[in-house]
Design a protein around this motif. Structure first.
Motif, PDB file in Angstrom:
ATOM      1  N   LEU A 114       0.822  -1.206   0.000  1.00 51.58           N
ATOM      2  CA  LEU A 114       0.000   0.000   0.000  1.00 51.58           C
ATOM      3  C   LEU A 114       0.856   1.257   0.000  1.00 51.58           C
ATOM      4  CD1 LEU A 114      -2.800  -1.031   2.541  1.00 51.58           C
ATOM      5  CD2 LEU A 114      -2.901  -0.992   0.035  1.00 51.58           C
ATOM      6  N   ASP A 115       2.047   1.192   0.629  1.00 52.35           N
ATOM      7  CA  ASP A 115       2.951   2.335   0.599  1.00 52.35           C
ATOM      8  C   ASP A 115       3.541   2.468  -0.804  1.00 52.35           C
ATOM      9  OD1 ASP A 115       2.465   2.662   3.249  1.00 52.35           O
ATOM     10  OD2 ASP A 115       4.278   1.628   3.907  1.00 52.35           O
ATOM     11  N   THR A 116       3.917   3.680  -1.151  1.00 57.61           N
ATOM     12  CA  THR A 116       4.520   3.930  -2.457  1.00 57.61           C
ATOM     13  C   THR A 116       6.034   4.020  -2.322  1.00 57.61           C
ATOM     14  OG1 THR A 116       2.576   5.107  -3.258  1.00 57.61           O
ATOM     15  CG2 THR A 116       4.642   5.549  -4.385  1.00 57.61           C
ATOM     16  N   ILE A 117       6.740   3.302  -3.203  1.00 56.39           N
ATOM     17  CA  ILE A 117       8.203   3.321  -3.197  1.00 56.39           C
ATOM     18  C   ILE A 117       8.675   4.148  -4.380  1.00 56.39           C
ATOM     19  CG2 ILE A 117      10.285   1.911  -3.348  1.00 56.39           C
ATOM     20  CD1 ILE A 117       8.636  -0.374  -2.101  1.00 56.39           C
ATOM     21  N   VAL A 118       9.525   5.132  -4.104  1.00 58.32           N
ATOM     22  CA  VAL A 118       9.996   6.053  -5.141  1.00 58.32           C
ATOM     23  C   VAL A 118      11.523   6.048  -5.146  1.00 58.32           C
ATOM     24  CG1 VAL A 118       9.944   8.414  -6.017  1.00 58.32           C
ATOM     25  CG2 VAL A 118       7.992   7.524  -4.746  1.00 58.32           C
ATOM     26  N   CYS A 119      12.105   5.929  -6.346  1.00 61.29           N
ATOM     27  CA  CYS A 119      13.556   6.058  -6.502  1.00 61.29           C
ATOM     28  C   CYS A 119      13.828   7.307  -7.316  1.00 61.29           C
ATOM     29  CB  CYS A 119      14.140   4.842  -7.218  1.00 61.29           C
ATOM     30  SG  CYS A 119      13.979   3.305  -6.308  1.00 61.29           S
ATOM     31  N   VAL A 128      18.290   7.940  -4.357  1.00 64.50           N
ATOM     32  CA  VAL A 128      17.610   8.009  -3.052  1.00 64.50           C
ATOM     33  C   VAL A 128      16.297   7.249  -3.167  1.00 64.50           C
ATOM     34  CG1 VAL A 128      16.554   9.508  -1.319  1.00 64.50           C
ATOM     35  CG2 VAL A 128      18.664  10.223  -2.463  1.00 64.50           C
ATOM     36  N   VAL A 129      16.074   6.325  -2.230  1.00 64.10           N
ATOM     37  CA  VAL A 129      14.828   5.555  -2.212  1.00 64.10           C
ATOM     38  C   VAL A 129      13.955   6.094  -1.078  1.00 64.10           C
ATOM     39  CG1 VAL A 129      13.780   3.296  -1.861  1.00 64.10           C
ATOM     40  CG2 VAL A 129      15.899   3.496  -3.153  1.00 64.10           C
ATOM     41  N   SER A 130      12.696   6.382  -1.405  1.00 63.25           N
ATOM     42  CA  SER A 130      11.762   6.908  -0.409  1.00 63.25           C
ATOM     43  C   SER A 130      10.543   6.005  -0.332  1.00 63.25           C
ATOM     44  CB  SER A 130      11.331   8.328  -0.766  1.00 63.25           C
ATOM     45  OG  SER A 130      12.450   9.187  -0.870  1.00 63.25           O
ATOM     46  N   VAL A 131      10.099   5.753   0.888  1.00 57.45           N
ATOM     47  CA  VAL A 131       8.845   5.026   1.111  1.00 57.45           C
ATOM     48  C   VAL A 131       7.819   6.053   1.585  1.00 57.45           C
ATOM     49  CG1 VAL A 131       7.693   3.180   2.377  1.00 57.45           C
ATOM     50  CG2 VAL A 131      10.090   2.923   1.706  1.00 57.45           C
ATOM     51  N   ILE A 132       6.737   6.182   0.824  1.00 52.20           N
ATOM     52  CA  ILE A 132       5.735   7.224   1.088  1.00 52.20           C
ATOM     53  C   ILE A 132       4.443   6.567   1.556  1.00 52.20           C
ATOM     54  CG2 ILE A 132       4.403   9.101   0.077  1.00 52.20           C
ATOM     55  CD1 ILE A 132       6.696   9.545  -1.882  1.00 52.20           C
ATOM     56  N   TRP A 152      -2.009  14.269   3.129  1.00 48.54           N
ATOM     57  CA  TRP A 152      -0.781  14.278   3.927  1.00 48.54           C
ATOM     58  C   TRP A 152      -0.064  12.954   3.753  1.00 48.54           C
ATOM     59  CZ3 TRP A 152       1.912  17.862   6.480  1.00 48.54           C
ATOM     60  CH2 TRP A 152       1.291  19.093   6.791  1.00 48.54           C
ATOM     61  N   VAL A 153       1.261  13.006   3.566  1.00 50.80           N
ATOM     62  CA  VAL A 153       2.052  11.783   3.461  1.00 50.80           C
ATOM     63  C   VAL A 153       3.253  11.889   4.396  1.00 50.80           C
ATOM     64  CG1 VAL A 153       1.378  11.339   1.071  1.00 50.80           C
ATOM     65  CG2 VAL A 153       3.476  12.622   1.536  1.00 50.80           C
ATOM     66  N   GLU A 154       3.730  10.715   4.785  1.00 50.81           N
ATOM     67  CA  GLU A 154       4.973  10.625   5.546  1.00 50.81           C
ATOM     68  C   GLU A 154       5.988   9.896   4.677  1.00 50.81           C
ATOM     69  OE1 GLU A 154       5.918   9.615  10.087  1.00 50.81           O
ATOM     70  OE2 GLU A 154       5.327   7.852   8.936  1.00 50.81           O
ATOM     71  N   ALA A 155       7.168  10.478   4.511  1.00 49.27           N
ATOM     72  CA  ALA A 155       8.192   9.897   3.640  1.00 49.27           C
ATOM     73  C   ALA A 155       9.442   9.551   4.448  1.00 49.27           C
ATOM     74  CB  ALA A 155       8.548  10.870   2.517  1.00 49.27           C
ATOM     75  N   LEU A 156       9.911   8.327   4.249  1.00 48.52           N
ATOM     76  CA  LEU A 156      11.180   7.896   4.837  1.00 48.52           C
ATOM     77  C   LEU A 156      12.172   7.723   3.696  1.00 48.52           C
ATOM     78  CD1 LEU A 156      12.855   6.943   7.273  1.00 48.52           C
ATOM     79  CD2 LEU A 156      12.023   4.630   6.817  1.00 48.52           C
ATOM     80  N   SER A 157      13.180   8.579   3.645  1.00 47.01           N
ATOM     81  CA  SER A 157      14.143   8.587   2.537  1.00 47.01           C
ATOM     82  C   SER A 157      15.491   8.053   3.002  1.00 47.01           C
ATOM     83  CB  SER A 157      14.317  10.008   1.995  1.00 47.01           C
ATOM     84  OG  SER A 157      13.069  10.521   1.554  1.00 47.01           O
ATOM     85  N   LYS A 158      16.078   7.197   2.151  1.00 44.94           N
ATOM     86  CA  LYS A 158      17.389   6.606   2.473  1.00 44.94           C
ATOM     87  C   LYS A 158      18.233   6.582   1.201  1.00 44.94           C
ATOM     88  CE  LYS A 158      19.602   2.539   4.514  1.00 44.94           C
ATOM     89  NZ  LYS A 158      20.333   3.348   5.497  1.00 44.94           N
ATOM     90  N   PRO A 159      19.494   7.026   1.291  1.00 48.42           N
ATOM     91  CA  PRO A 159      20.363   7.017   0.109  1.00 48.42           C
ATOM     92  C   PRO A 159      20.866   5.604  -0.199  1.00 48.42           C
ATOM     93  CG  PRO A 159      21.554   7.829   2.013  1.00 48.42           C
ATOM     94  CD  PRO A 159      20.148   7.622   2.458  1.00 48.42           C
ATOM     95  N   ILE A 160      21.056   5.308  -1.505  1.00 43.76           N
ATOM     96  CA  ILE A 160      21.622   4.024  -1.951  1.00 43.76           C
ATOM     97  C   ILE A 160      23.073   4.279  -2.357  1.00 43.76           C
ATOM     98  CG2 ILE A 160      21.426   2.113  -3.567  1.00 43.76           C
ATOM     99  CD1 ILE A 160      19.136   2.361  -1.556  1.00 43.76           C
ATOM    100  N   ILE A 161      23.993   3.541  -1.741  1.00 45.02           N
ATOM    101  CA  ILE A 161      25.432   3.778  -1.953  1.00 45.02           C
ATOM    102  C   ILE A 161      26.023   2.652  -2.797  1.00 45.02           C
ATOM    103  CG2 ILE A 161      27.659   4.051  -0.788  1.00 45.02           C
ATOM    104  CD1 ILE A 161      26.102   5.080   1.654  1.00 45.02           C
ATOM    105  N   ASP A 162      26.783   3.031  -3.836  1.00 45.89           N
ATOM    106  CA  ASP A 162      27.501   2.055  -4.666  1.00 45.89           C
ATOM    107  C   ASP A 162      28.659   1.491  -3.837  1.00 45.89           C
ATOM    108  OD1 ASP A 162      29.142   0.700  -6.433  1.00 45.89           O
ATOM    109  OD2 ASP A 162      28.628   2.010  -8.115  1.00 45.89           O
ATOM    110  N   PRO A 163      28.672   0.173  -3.599  1.00 48.32           N
ATOM    111  CA  PRO A 163      29.724  -0.402  -2.740  1.00 48.32           C
ATOM    112  C   PRO A 163      31.122  -0.274  -3.332  1.00 48.32           C
ATOM    113  CG  PRO A 163      28.438  -2.147  -3.787  1.00 48.32           C
ATOM    114  CD  PRO A 163      27.730  -0.858  -4.082  1.00 48.32           C
ATOM    115  N   ASP A 164      31.216  -0.186  -4.653  1.00 53.25           N
ATOM    116  CA  ASP A 164      32.541  -0.100  -5.280  1.00 53.25           C
ATOM    117  C   ASP A 164      33.129   1.301  -5.175  1.00 53.25           C
ATOM    118  OD1 ASP A 164      32.408  -2.789  -5.986  1.00 53.25           O
ATOM    119  OD2 ASP A 164      31.370  -2.328  -7.878  1.00 53.25           O
TER     120      ASP A 164
END
Length: 612
Positions: free
Chosen positions: A159-164, A254-258, A235-247
């Motif tokens: 049900l939550d929306t995932i945004v990259c 940035v991936v956000s769950v809304i 109204w939405v609540e967004a949790l944003s987290k950066p995606i890091i290239d391991p190399d």
């Protein structure tokens, strides 16, 4: 001896090996040291040679392998592919394919096979087969596919929306559930930026949170409004987290769950409104309200601050509730606190409450279980009932007065008639009898009875007040003159003090005389060994005068002082208990008040009357 066919086969194998050595000088080294399994087969598919890697993979020794057929090493499902690609190699085609191999222990291995055809003088003479064990790789790929499928199902059905979004804020992926929240389909939003749907008033904060996320390489949570396709806001609540290239250790997206929190926001606003309404109701309550947690006061309203006689809330907060309760009531209050702590409401009960200045007043207190700042607490209501008690006492005295009046009227009516007859006959007897020794005593007692009857009639039917202008200093001097003889006989000195000058009041001069004479007589009687009585007049503002009657007697005990003015209450042997009550009634009819104070140094009677 070998058969002619076997001799021909052996000759071909020898020629093939010789060819390989001559054509590929490093053939032996590569064959033996290769980490991949290698099989050398002739044109008929017979195994001529295998390396140690194949022995390890298959679990057979070289001698065992050379006596076995090619199909022995593969599962039935893979044989078609094995023979098909061997045929293609015989046609000179280099082929690569995957199949399943079965080792000596019966375990199934996933292998990748490359068939390299070998030709001598343009004739197909054999195949070099290279085998790679890809069992673990296949397993990993299967796991990856499962994870990918799980993520696909998760992102498409959650049900939550995932945004990259990329570092420029452009949407590169958004899950299908975005349509539920925003009204837009995923394909309509991919390629746009978040500013396309985030409310303009919230965009600056949303963008700042997003930048903070990838600059600090940490998760950031925020609340924003987005505009749906139909123009409405949610109204939405967004949790944003950066995606890091391991190399490269750089942020690639940035991936956000809304999540839609519109209903939660509405509920919070409604709860806040209720709390605000409740707080305003409590703050402006006419009753004092305390919130008590474990006997400790954690909230007090303005009425409570005034009632407890303190300057501010800080003087009340953190104090034990028992601090403001008279010690005589501590045990009972502790029991009631425990009852409320158990979730029960206790009704109003009377207590003595101590103010900040140490004074004590009558109050009624009620306790209600409540919930305050996420803790179970007690809602305590305190009401000052001092005035109510006074009113109750006045009503009680009024009721007594009514009964006394009715009784007095009956007594006066029944006694006066026979008394008149007795007095008349006594006068006749007095004229005829020579010895008149006791007639004076009898007449004085009859006069006393008539005086009592007169007071009873005043009580039963108060006389009409005849208001006129009364010059107060002259009235006081007249009263002093009338009472001076009795005062001198009792060694009492009467003094008059006037700090207001010539003042005039409206009143019935005879009734006022009756009141003041009554007060002075009581003062003289209170000083059997002599003393002084001071009559003092003082102004109160511009429209009232205060008259004090101060004596230096032994004073009145508190339990008697409390009952002064009650009908028929007296401590005098020959008293009627009506004098003070009638005096108070007369002063109240003049729109004034009477107060009594007393201690061991004497008694003060205060009379307040309005000026003319």
């Amino acid at each position: 001896m070998n058969s002619p066919v076997e001799n021909i086969k052996n000759q071909k194998n020898q020629l093939l090996k010789k060819y390989m050595k001559e054509r590929f000088p490093d053939y032996e080294t590569l064959f033996d040291r290769s980490q991949d399994a290698i099989i050398l087969m002739d044109s008929a598919g017979n195994l001529i040679r295998v390396n140690s890697a194949f022995e390890k993979m298959a679990g057979y020794s070289t001698d065992e392998v050379l006596t076995m057929k090619l199909q022995t090493f593969f599962t039935l499902d893979s044989l078609d592919n094995v023979f098909h690609y061997f045929h293609k190699a015989s046609l000179g085609q280099l082929e690569n394919f995957d199949c399943q191999m079965k080792n000596k222990r019966g375990a199934i291995l996933e292998v990748n096979i490359t068939n390299v055809p070998i030709g001598v003088e343009n004739q197909f003479t054999g195949v070099i087969t290279i085998l790679k064990d890809i069992t673990l790789l296949k397993q990993k790929k299967t796991e990856v596919r499962k994870i990918e499928e799980f993520h696909r199902l998760l992102t498409e059905n959650v049900l939550d929306t995932i945004v990259c979004t990329n570092l420029l804020g452009k949407i590169i992926y958004i899950s299908p559930s975005c349509e539920t929240i925003s009204g837009y389909k995923a394909e309509e939003l991919i390629g746009t930026t978040l500013s396309f749907i985030v409310h303009e008033e919230d965009w600056e904060k949303a963008n700042a949170d997003r930048k903070l996320s990838y600059l600090g390489a940490e998760s950031i949570r925020g609340k924003y409004r987005i505009r749906r396709k139909d123009g409405t806001l949610v109204w939405v609540e967004a949790l944003s987290k950066p995606i890091i290239d391991p190399d490269t250790q750089t942020i690639v997206e940035v991936v956000s769950v809304i999540r839609d929190i519109t209903e939660r926001i509405k509920a919070e606003e409604e709860l806040w409104s209720r709390k605000k309404a409740f707080r305003e109701l409590v703050e402006h309550s006419p009753d004092a309200v305390l919130i008590v947690l474990d006997k400790e006061i954690i909230f007090v309203n303005e009425t409570g601050i005034d009632l407890l006689g303190v300057n501010n809330a800080e003087e009340v907060l953190s104090k034990n509730l028992l601090y403001f309760i008279h010690p005589d009531y501590h045990q009972e209050m502790k029991e009631r606190i425990q009852t409320v702590s158990n979730g029960e409401t206790v009704d109003f009960r009377d207590y003595k409450v101590i103010r900040g200045d140490g004074s004590v007043f009558d109050a009624e207190i009620k306790g209600i279980p409540t919930f305050f700042n996420n803790h179970y607490a007690q809602h305590v209501i305190i009401r000052d009932i001092t005035e109510r008690k006074k009113t109750q006492e006045l009503l009680l005295n009024s009721e007594k007065l009514t009964i006394a009046g009715q009784l007095a009227a009956g007594i006066a009516h029944e006694v006066r008639n026979p008394l008149t007859a007795i007095k008349g006959f006594l006068q006749l007897m007095e004229r005829k009898m020579e010895d008149q020794t006791y007639f004076g005593i009898i007449e004085s007692e009859i006069d006393r009875i008539e005086l009592i009857l007169s007071e009873l009639l005043v009580l039963a039917k108060p006389q009409d007040v005849k208001f006129e202008s009364v010059y107060l200093p002259a009235l006081i001097e007249d009263i002093k003159t009338l009472i001076d003889t009795q005062a001198i006989m009792n060694n009492v000195e009467i003094e008059v003090g006037n700090t207001v000058g010539p003042i005039t009041i409206n009143g019935d001069i005879n009734q006022l005389k009756q009141v003041f004479i009554n007060f002075l007589k009581n003062a003289i009687e209170a000083m059997p060994n002599g003393g002084s009585c001071i009559i003092e007049m003082k102004a109160i503002g511009e429209n009232k005068v205060k008259i004090f009657f101060k004596d230096t007697g032994d004073g009145i005990p508190p339990h008697i002082l409390k009952r002064i003015g009650e009908p028929f209450f007296t401590t005098k042997e020959n008293g009627t208990g009506l004098g003070i009550m009638i005096s108070k009634q007369i002063i109240e009819n003049h729109h004034g008040t009477v107060h009594f104070w007393s201690d061991k140094k004497g008694t003060i009677i205060e009379v307040i009357l309005p000026l003319q």
